[in-house]
Scaffold this motif. Structure first.
Motif, PDB file in Angstrom:
ATOM      1  N   ILE A  44       4.649  12.992   0.999  1.00  0.00           N
ATOM      2  CA  ILE A  44       3.994  12.233   1.828  1.00  0.00           C
ATOM      3  C   ILE A  44       4.203  12.180   3.248  1.00  0.00           C
ATOM      4  O   ILE A  44       3.533  12.400   4.035  1.00  0.00           O
ATOM      5  CB  ILE A  44       3.978  10.859   1.075  1.00  0.00           C
ATOM      6  CG1 ILE A  44       3.556  10.511  -0.192  1.00  0.00           C
ATOM      7  CG2 ILE A  44       3.489   9.678   2.314  1.00  0.00           C
ATOM      8  CD1 ILE A  44       3.621   9.259  -0.854  1.00  0.00           C
ATOM      9  N   VAL A  69       1.081  -1.288  -0.117  1.00  0.00           N
ATOM     10  CA  VAL A  69      -0.064  -0.093   0.065  1.00  0.00           C
ATOM     11  C   VAL A  69       0.911   1.415  -0.104  1.00  0.00           C
ATOM     12  O   VAL A  69       0.673   2.238  -0.799  1.00  0.00           O
ATOM     13  CB  VAL A  69      -0.996   0.020   1.123  1.00  0.00           C
ATOM     14  CG1 VAL A  69      -1.725   1.356   1.403  1.00  0.00           C
ATOM     15  CG2 VAL A  69      -2.170  -1.210   1.078  1.00  0.00           C
ATOM     16  N   TYR A  70       1.951   1.158   0.605  1.00  0.00           N
ATOM     17  CA  TYR A  70       2.843   2.438   0.953  1.00  0.00           C
ATOM     18  C   TYR A  70       3.379   2.555  -0.522  1.00  0.00           C
ATOM     19  O   TYR A  70       3.798   3.917  -0.846  1.00  0.00           O
ATOM     20  CB  TYR A  70       3.860   2.124   1.984  1.00  0.00           C
ATOM     21  CG  TYR A  70       4.777   3.297   2.149  1.00  0.00           C
ATOM     22  CD1 TYR A  70       4.275   4.636   2.605  1.00  0.00           C
ATOM     23  CD2 TYR A  70       6.073   3.364   1.794  1.00  0.00           C
ATOM     24  CE1 TYR A  70       5.220   5.875   2.786  1.00  0.00           C
ATOM     25  CE2 TYR A  70       6.849   4.414   1.835  1.00  0.00           C
ATOM     26  CZ  TYR A  70       6.620   5.485   2.423  1.00  0.00           C
ATOM     27  OH  TYR A  70       7.267   6.593   2.336  1.00  0.00           O
ATOM     28  N   GLU A  86       1.085   4.038  -2.994  1.00  0.00           N
ATOM     29  CA  GLU A  86       0.973   5.707  -2.725  1.00  0.00           C
ATOM     30  C   GLU A  86       2.102   6.544  -3.214  1.00  0.00           C
ATOM     31  O   GLU A  86       1.954   7.330  -3.687  1.00  0.00           O
ATOM     32  CB  GLU A  86       0.882   5.875  -1.156  1.00  0.00           C
ATOM     33  CG  GLU A  86      -0.487   5.490  -0.448  1.00  0.00           C
ATOM     34  CD  GLU A  86      -0.531   5.562   0.984  1.00  0.00           C
ATOM     35  OE1 GLU A  86       0.446   6.286   1.368  1.00  0.00           O
ATOM     36  OE2 GLU A  86      -1.502   5.170   1.664  1.00  0.00           O
ATOM     37  N   TYR A 135       8.140  10.864  -1.889  1.00  0.00           N
ATOM     38  CA  TYR A 135       8.449  10.642  -0.631  1.00  0.00           C
ATOM     39  C   TYR A 135       8.518  11.911   0.654  1.00  0.00           C
ATOM     40  O   TYR A 135       7.837  11.606   1.589  1.00  0.00           O
ATOM     41  CB  TYR A 135       9.893   9.897  -0.444  1.00  0.00           C
ATOM     42  CG  TYR A 135      10.402   9.648   0.956  1.00  0.00           C
ATOM     43  CD1 TYR A 135       9.878   8.389   1.695  1.00  0.00           C
ATOM     44  CD2 TYR A 135      11.302  10.337   1.614  1.00  0.00           C
ATOM     45  CE1 TYR A 135      10.191   8.074   2.961  1.00  0.00           C
ATOM     46  CE2 TYR A 135      11.615  10.081   2.969  1.00  0.00           C
ATOM     47  CZ  TYR A 135      11.169   9.032   3.701  1.00  0.00           C
ATOM     48  OH  TYR A 135      11.601   8.391   4.808  1.00  0.00           O
ATOM     49  N   ARG A 152       2.038  13.859   6.356  1.00  0.00           N
ATOM     50  CA  ARG A 152       1.675  12.949   7.625  1.00  0.00           C
ATOM     51  C   ARG A 152       2.108  13.941   8.899  1.00  0.00           C
ATOM     52  O   ARG A 152       1.433  13.771  10.009  1.00  0.00           O
ATOM     53  CB  ARG A 152       2.479  11.769   7.581  1.00  0.00           C
ATOM     54  CG  ARG A 152       1.480  10.733   6.673  1.00  0.00           C
ATOM     55  CD  ARG A 152       2.272   9.550   6.561  1.00  0.00           C
ATOM     56  NE  ARG A 152       1.820   8.487   5.552  1.00  0.00           N
ATOM     57  CZ  ARG A 152       2.274   7.611   5.142  1.00  0.00           C
ATOM     58  NH1 ARG A 152       3.472   7.294   5.303  1.00  0.00           N
ATOM     59  NH2 ARG A 152       1.612   6.829   4.334  1.00  0.00           N
ATOM     60  N   GLU A 182       2.026   6.512  -6.863  1.00  0.00           N
ATOM     61  CA  GLU A 182       0.823   7.394  -7.361  1.00  0.00           C
ATOM     62  C   GLU A 182       1.280   8.908  -7.331  1.00  0.00           C
ATOM     63  O   GLU A 182       0.755   9.633  -8.080  1.00  0.00           O
ATOM     64  CB  GLU A 182      -0.492   7.070  -6.505  1.00  0.00           C
ATOM     65  CG  GLU A 182      -1.633   7.785  -6.944  1.00  0.00           C
ATOM     66  CD  GLU A 182      -2.851   7.391  -6.018  1.00  0.00           C
ATOM     67  OE1 GLU A 182      -3.874   8.234  -6.097  1.00  0.00           O
ATOM     68  OE2 GLU A 182      -2.633   6.551  -5.223  1.00  0.00           O
ATOM     69  N   GLU A 183       1.809   9.395  -6.087  1.00  0.00           N
ATOM     70  CA  GLU A 183       2.260  10.472  -6.017  1.00  0.00           C
ATOM     71  C   GLU A 183       3.326  11.087  -6.827  1.00  0.00           C
ATOM     72  O   GLU A 183       3.255  12.164  -7.540  1.00  0.00           O
ATOM     73  CB  GLU A 183       2.789  10.636  -4.378  1.00  0.00           C
ATOM     74  CG  GLU A 183       2.949  12.232  -4.100  1.00  0.00           C
ATOM     75  CD  GLU A 183       1.945  12.975  -4.095  1.00  0.00           C
ATOM     76  OE1 GLU A 183       1.923  14.183  -4.207  1.00  0.00           O
ATOM     77  OE2 GLU A 183       0.847  12.496  -3.943  1.00  0.00           O
TER      78      GLU A 183
END
Length: 75
Positions: free
Chosen positions: A58, A24-25, A28, A55, A62, A31-32
């Motif tokens: 993201i 999943v990470y 993401e 990276y 967070r 995708e970014e």
């Protein structure tokens, strides 16, 4: 059971959860990176510079989310 470190074993379900979270990470991140490429008008394969920027974004997102949650608790 799989041995992670000498003397430490984890079950199959723990390995599956970790593998799922990793996928999943990674999804993401890619995708970014693709969004970054689109904004820059670039096509083709994702370059390391796109992954590094993804990276960074993201992780900043967070960190910002954590601060906004803490601010909401105190104000």
């Amino acid at each position: 059971m799989a041995t992670v470190l000498p003397g430490i074993s984890v079950g199959h379900s723990c390995k599956s959860i970790l593998a799922t979270a990793s996928k999943v990470y990674a999804g993401e991140l890619v995708e970014e990176a693709r969004k970054i490429m689109d904004r820059n008008g670039e096509r083709g394969a994702v370059d390391p510079k796109h992954l590094r920027e993804a990276y960074r974004r993201i992780n900043n997102r967070r960190v910002d989310d954590k601060f906004s949650e803490n601010e909401m608790l105190y104000f």
